[in-house]
Structure formats: structure tokens, C-alpha cells
Scaffold this active site. Structure first.
Site, short mmCIF file in Angstrom:
data_model
loop_
_atom_site.label_atom_id
_atom_site.label_comp_id
_atom_site.label_asym_id
_atom_site.label_seq_id
_atom_site.Cartn_x
_atom_site.Cartn_y
_atom_site.Cartn_z
N TYR A 1 26.32 39.82 14.21
CA TYR A 1 27.48 39.79 13.31
C TYR A 1 28.72 39.16 13.95
O TYR A 1 29.73 38.96 13.28
CB TYR A 1 27.84 41.21 12.89
CG TYR A 1 26.81 41.91 12.05
CD1 TYR A 1 26.69 41.65 10.69
CD2 TYR A 1 25.94 42.84 12.62
CE1 TYR A 1 25.73 42.30 9.91
CE2 TYR A 1 24.97 43.49 11.85
CZ TYR A 1 24.88 43.21 10.50
OH TYR A 1 23.94 43.85 9.73
N HIS B 1 33.61 38.56 8.42
CA HIS B 1 33.94 39.99 8.35
C HIS B 1 34.39 40.53 9.72
O HIS B 1 35.00 41.59 9.78
CB HIS B 1 32.70 40.75 7.88
CG HIS B 1 32.96 41.79 6.85
ND1 HIS B 1 34.12 41.87 6.09
CD2 HIS B 1 32.18 42.83 6.41
CE1 HIS B 1 34.03 42.90 5.25
NE2 HIS B 1 32.88 43.50 5.43
N PHE C 1 29.27 50.53 11.63
CA PHE C 1 29.37 49.42 10.69
C PHE C 1 30.69 49.52 9.93
O PHE C 1 31.32 50.57 9.86
CB PHE C 1 28.17 49.42 9.73
CG PHE C 1 26.94 48.84 10.37
CD1 PHE C 1 26.72 47.46 10.35
CD2 PHE C 1 26.04 49.65 11.03
CE1 PHE C 1 25.62 46.91 10.97
CE2 PHE C 1 24.92 49.11 11.66
CZ PHE C 1 24.71 47.74 11.63
N ASN D 1 31.76 49.72 6.92
CA ASN D 1 32.05 50.71 5.87
C ASN D 1 32.08 52.14 6.40
O ASN D 1 32.31 53.07 5.64
CB ASN D 1 31.07 50.57 4.70
CG ASN D 1 29.63 50.76 5.11
OD1 ASN D 1 29.32 50.91 6.29
ND2 ASN D 1 28.75 50.75 4.13
N ASP E 1 39.70 41.17 7.89
CA ASP E 1 39.54 39.98 7.05
C ASP E 1 40.06 40.28 5.64
O ASP E 1 40.02 41.42 5.19
CB ASP E 1 38.06 39.58 6.99
CG ASP E 1 37.17 40.70 6.44
OD1 ASP E 1 37.27 41.83 6.95
OD2 ASP E 1 36.41 40.46 5.49
N ASN F 1 35.81 47.70 2.15
CA ASN F 1 35.13 48.95 2.47
C ASN F 1 35.58 49.58 3.78
O ASN F 1 35.58 50.80 3.92
CB ASN F 1 33.61 48.73 2.48
CG ASN F 1 33.07 48.52 1.08
OD1 ASN F 1 33.61 49.03 0.11
ND2 ASN F 1 32.01 47.74 0.96
#
Length: 197
Positions: free
Chosen positions: A20, A25, A72, A74, A99, A120
Site C-alpha cells: 500500500y 490513500h 488499516f 478504517n 488524502d 473512513n
């Protein structure tokens, strides 16, 4: 925990793991890497389910506690609330770098308080801290092209064209964090909101 009264917790949002790392993000965590480089600080594991680096952007300046949640996006709220408790800081000493789809790429907007706007990570932090009374450094990534779903867009890496101007965007966002910590949100807004886009 801190004896120094000029301390800020700066949280960069993103998802954990190398897969990631280059995603749109994860731009919040990219900004923290820039800040850590400036302070010659290294991220180390912390008991709050985060990696943390501490330092000052200038001698005698405010202390910045840079934190990247290991969760993560969220599920960012748990680590953030743990960090605030660990460092005995109130949410008004929290700066979240994230972001923002609703701002054009290569643009930064700063604000305090407000809702989550569908983000989120912010939604979870607001729920975990009991409100939205913290400062946000909103790093514009723009809207997805055509009909691409926003959820797919944010989990893609920046395009080759975007990557050319990404270093200056990260530098501007890091400057904004430092200015908020040293001179306050209003001074930082005056600089970054009136700058020619």
C-alpha cells in the site's frame, strides 16, 4: 507524559505494509516520512499499535510526535486514542494528515474540526476520540477519472505524471504541519490557502 507544553501528535493516515506504500490513500504517511527526514528521526515500534518518531523541526521549536498507525485506514481511531492517552495530550494537540478526494491534486487545505466527509479514517478517529476537535492537513488527490470508483482510485499508486510533482506536494504538507505547530493554524491557513495554486 510530556513535560514540554509545546507538543503535537502528528498522525499520518494510510494502510500498513509495502503493498500500500505508494497508494494515494497513504499520502499522509508519505508526509510523515518527509517530516522524519527533516528531523533526522527514525520510526520505531510503539506499544500503541503504531510506529512513532519524535523530534523537533527546529532547535527550541515545538516537539512533534510523528505516528503511523499499524492498523488499516478504517481502524485508525484505536491507535490514535491510545497515542493521545499515552502522551497525555488532548485532541486539540492532534494533527491528522490525510488524502482528500474533494481537493485537486497538488493542493493543500487546513482546517480544525468538522465531520469526516466520507473519509473512513477520519470517521473512526472521530468515533474513538469522542469528536472532531482536531486539526486536519488535507492533501488533495483529486477525483477519479471517468467512472472509476473512489475506493479503487485511492488504493492505486500515484500516476507517473503526479509522481513528478509529488515531492513538492509532500514538502508543502510537511511545511504546513511545522507552521501549525510553531505559529498556529490561522498563520498556516493564511500561507497555504492564499498561495497561488
Amino acid at each position: 507524559m510530556p513535560l514540554d507544553d509545546n507538543v503535537w501528535l502528528v498522525v499520518g493516515l494510510g494502510n500498513p505494509g509495502p503493498g500500500y506504500a505508494g497508494n494515494r490513500h497513504n499520502v499522509g504517511q508519505m508526509v510523515l516520512a518527509e517530516l522524519a527526514d527533516r528531523m533526522s528521526a527514525r520510526f520505531t515500534s510503539h506499544k500503541t499499535s503504531s510506529t512513532v518518531a519524535e523530534g523537533r523541526s527546529a532547535p527550541g521549536g515545538p516537539k512533534l510526535i510523528l505516528a503511523k498507525p499499524n492498523s488499516f485506514m478504517n481502524l485508525s481511531g484505536g491507535p490514535v486514542s491510545q497515542l493521545l492517552r499515552f502522551y497525555s495530550l488532548e485532541p486539540n494537540r492532534l494533527i491528522v494528515v490525510h488524502d482528500e478526494l474533494d481537493i485537486p491534486f497538488d493542493t493543500i487545505k487546513l482546517k480544525s474540526g468538522g465531520g469526516h466527509g466520507g473519509h473512513n479514517g477520519l470517521r473512526d478517529i472521530i468515533a474513538a476520540t469522542g469528536g472532531g476537535d482536531f486539526i486536519r492537513v488535507r492533501v488533495g488527490i483529486g477525483r477519479p477519472p471517468g467512472r472509476q470508483p473512489a475506493a479503487d482510485f485511492v488504493l492505486k499508486d500515484f500516476s507517473s505524471t503526479e509522481r513528478q510533482s509529488l515531492p513538492s506536494l509532500l514538502s508543502d504538507a510537511a511545511d504546513a504541519v511545522e507552521l501549525i505547530a510553531s505559529d498556529g493554524l490561522t498563520a498556516a491557513q493564511l500561507k497555504f490557502h492564499t498561495a497561488a495554486s
